[in-house]
Design a protein around this motif. Structure first.
Motif, PDB file in Angstrom:
ATOM      1  N   UNK A  28       0.723  -1.138  -0.111  1.00 33.25           N
ATOM      2  CA  UNK A  28      -0.014   0.019   0.173  1.00 33.25           C
ATOM      3  C   UNK A  28       0.914   1.142   0.141  1.00 33.25           C
ATOM      4  N   UNK A  29       1.907   0.980   0.690  1.00 26.35           N
ATOM      5  CA  UNK A  29       2.858   2.306   0.531  1.00 26.35           C
ATOM      6  C   UNK A  29       3.549   2.545  -0.801  1.00 26.35           C
ATOM      7  N   UNK A  30       3.706   1.385  -1.486  1.00 25.40           N
ATOM      8  CA  UNK A  30       4.626   1.632  -2.886  1.00 25.40           C
ATOM      9  C   UNK A  30       3.154   2.140  -3.734  1.00 25.40           C
ATOM     10  N   UNK A  71      -5.575   2.706  -0.665  1.00 26.07           N
ATOM     11  CA  UNK A  71      -6.305   3.161   0.816  1.00 26.07           C
ATOM     12  C   UNK A  71      -6.601   1.696   1.361  1.00 26.07           C
ATOM     13  N   UNK A  72      -5.787   1.412   2.385  1.00 24.38           N
ATOM     14  CA  UNK A  72      -6.174   0.177   3.207  1.00 24.38           C
ATOM     15  C   UNK A  72      -7.561   0.057   3.891  1.00 24.38           C
ATOM     16  N   UNK A  73      -8.126   1.287   4.015  1.00 27.27           N
ATOM     17  CA  UNK A  73      -9.681   1.179   4.670  1.00 27.27           C
ATOM     18  C   UNK A  73     -10.355   0.545   3.880  1.00 27.27           C
ATOM     19  N   UNK A  74     -10.175   0.528   2.622  1.00 30.02           N
ATOM     20  CA  UNK A  74     -11.234   0.062   1.501  1.00 30.02           C
ATOM     21  C   UNK A  74     -11.055  -1.505   1.486  1.00 30.02           C
ATOM     22  N   UNK A  75     -10.106  -2.250   1.966  1.00 33.36           N
ATOM     23  CA  UNK A  75      -9.817  -3.693   1.615  1.00 33.36           C
ATOM     24  C   UNK A  75     -10.850  -4.401   2.195  1.00 33.36           C
ATOM     25  N   UNK A  94      -7.838  -5.934  -5.362  1.00 29.03           N
ATOM     26  CA  UNK A  94      -6.571  -6.122  -5.783  1.00 29.03           C
ATOM     27  C   UNK A  94      -5.760  -4.964  -6.276  1.00 29.03           C
ATOM     28  N   UNK A  95      -6.394  -3.777  -6.893  1.00 27.66           N
ATOM     29  CA  UNK A  95      -5.832  -2.985  -7.543  1.00 27.66           C
ATOM     30  C   UNK A  95      -5.213  -1.952  -6.354  1.00 27.66           C
ATOM     31  N   UNK A  96      -5.817  -1.982  -5.280  1.00 28.00           N
ATOM     32  CA  UNK A  96      -5.328  -1.006  -4.316  1.00 28.00           C
ATOM     33  C   UNK A  96      -3.853  -1.707  -3.618  1.00 28.00           C
ATOM     34  N   UNK A  97      -3.557  -3.054  -3.764  1.00 33.35           N
ATOM     35  CA  UNK A  97      -2.237  -3.475  -3.273  1.00 33.35           C
ATOM     36  C   UNK A  97      -1.518  -3.748  -4.536  1.00 33.35           C
ATOM     37  N   UNK A  98      -2.036  -3.429  -5.834  1.00 31.34           N
ATOM     38  CA  UNK A  98      -1.133  -3.551  -6.826  1.00 31.34           C
ATOM     39  C   UNK A  98      -0.958  -5.034  -7.136  1.00 31.34           C
ATOM     40  N   UNK A  99      -1.925  -6.019  -7.062  1.00 25.52           N
ATOM     41  CA  UNK A  99      -1.984  -7.192  -7.525  1.00 25.52           C
ATOM     42  C   UNK A  99      -3.028  -7.262  -8.611  1.00 25.52           C
TER      43      UNK A  99
END
Length: 228
Positions: free
Chosen positions: A69-71, A75-79, A133-138
């Motif tokens: 998420x930092x990279x 938004x981690x709150x949406x996961x 998965x778009x939030x974490x880049x996967x």
């Protein structure tokens, strides 16, 4: 003068417009759509149960997800909300498809619209899967996209005219009411009505009164008359 006969004029029957030809439907195609919808429902149910049993990355590997998420700047709150919505939509799509397939087999028109409505649930589930998965880049797994595409195909096939016409009851032919006094065959107990025959006065030759009636004709017999 002899009696004059008459010509009985038969009025022509006037019927209503001919009934529209029944729309053709294919119940075999409707059954095929129902079977396909049931298969897609099983697929959705499996994916939904997997979301319950298997933990998502934000649950199983929170440290890795935090670095991702930092990279990516996600938004981690949406996961968590996206994960729950994904699971609920997949299970709901499975239930709707099962009920729709059952109604199609029972020749109910709402079944076709239920199957078509499951397309929206599938698209929403695929969107939640993608944004998670778009939030974490996967990229995530492709199973959700595949079953969403299958749901779209089945939903479109369910509302095609051959399927919807096969689910509707056959229309009964309707005729107009006969006019002109013809017998009405639609009511078995009704008496047949025919055109009335015109009444004509009967003409007979003049009759002569019998002998001994009426005014006397000729001179009176002797012994009668005024005295002389």
């Amino acid at each position: 003068m002899p009696n004059q006969g008459w010509q009985q004029q038969q009025p022509q029957q006037q019927w209503g417009p001919p009934p529209a030809p029944p729309k053709r439907g294919s119940f075999a195609m409707a059954v095929a759509v129902a079977v396909a919808a049931f298969g897609v429902a099983v697929y959705w149910a499996i994916l939904g149960v997997m979301r319950i049993i298997i933990k998502r990355p934000h649950q199983s590997e929170p440290d890795v997800v935090a670095r991702l998420l930092a990279q990516t700047g996600g938004n981690g709150d949406l996961l968590a909300p996206l994960s729950i919505a994904d699971m609920v939509l997949k299970l709901l799509a499975a239930v709707v498809l099962v009920f729709g397939a059952l109604l199609i087999v029972l020749r109910k028109v709402p079944g076709a619209f239920l199957v078509a409505g499951a397309v929206l649930l599938g698209i929403l589930a695929a969107a939640c899967h993608f944004f998670y998965y778009d939030q974490i880049g996967w990229s995530g797994t492709s199973d959700t996209y595949v079953v969403a595409a299958l749901t779209l195909v089945v939903g479109v096939a369910a509302i095609l005219p051959p399927v919807t016409n096969a689910l509707q009851p056959a229309a009964q032919p309707q005729f107009g009411h006969p006019q002109g006094g013809h017998p009405q065959f639609g009511n078995p107990g009704a008496q047949p009505q025919f055109p009335q025959q015109p009444q004509f006065p009967q003409q007979f030759p003049p009759q002569q009164p019998p002998p001994g009636h009426g005014p006397a004709q000729g001179p009176p017999p002797p012994g009668y008359g005024p005295p002389r």
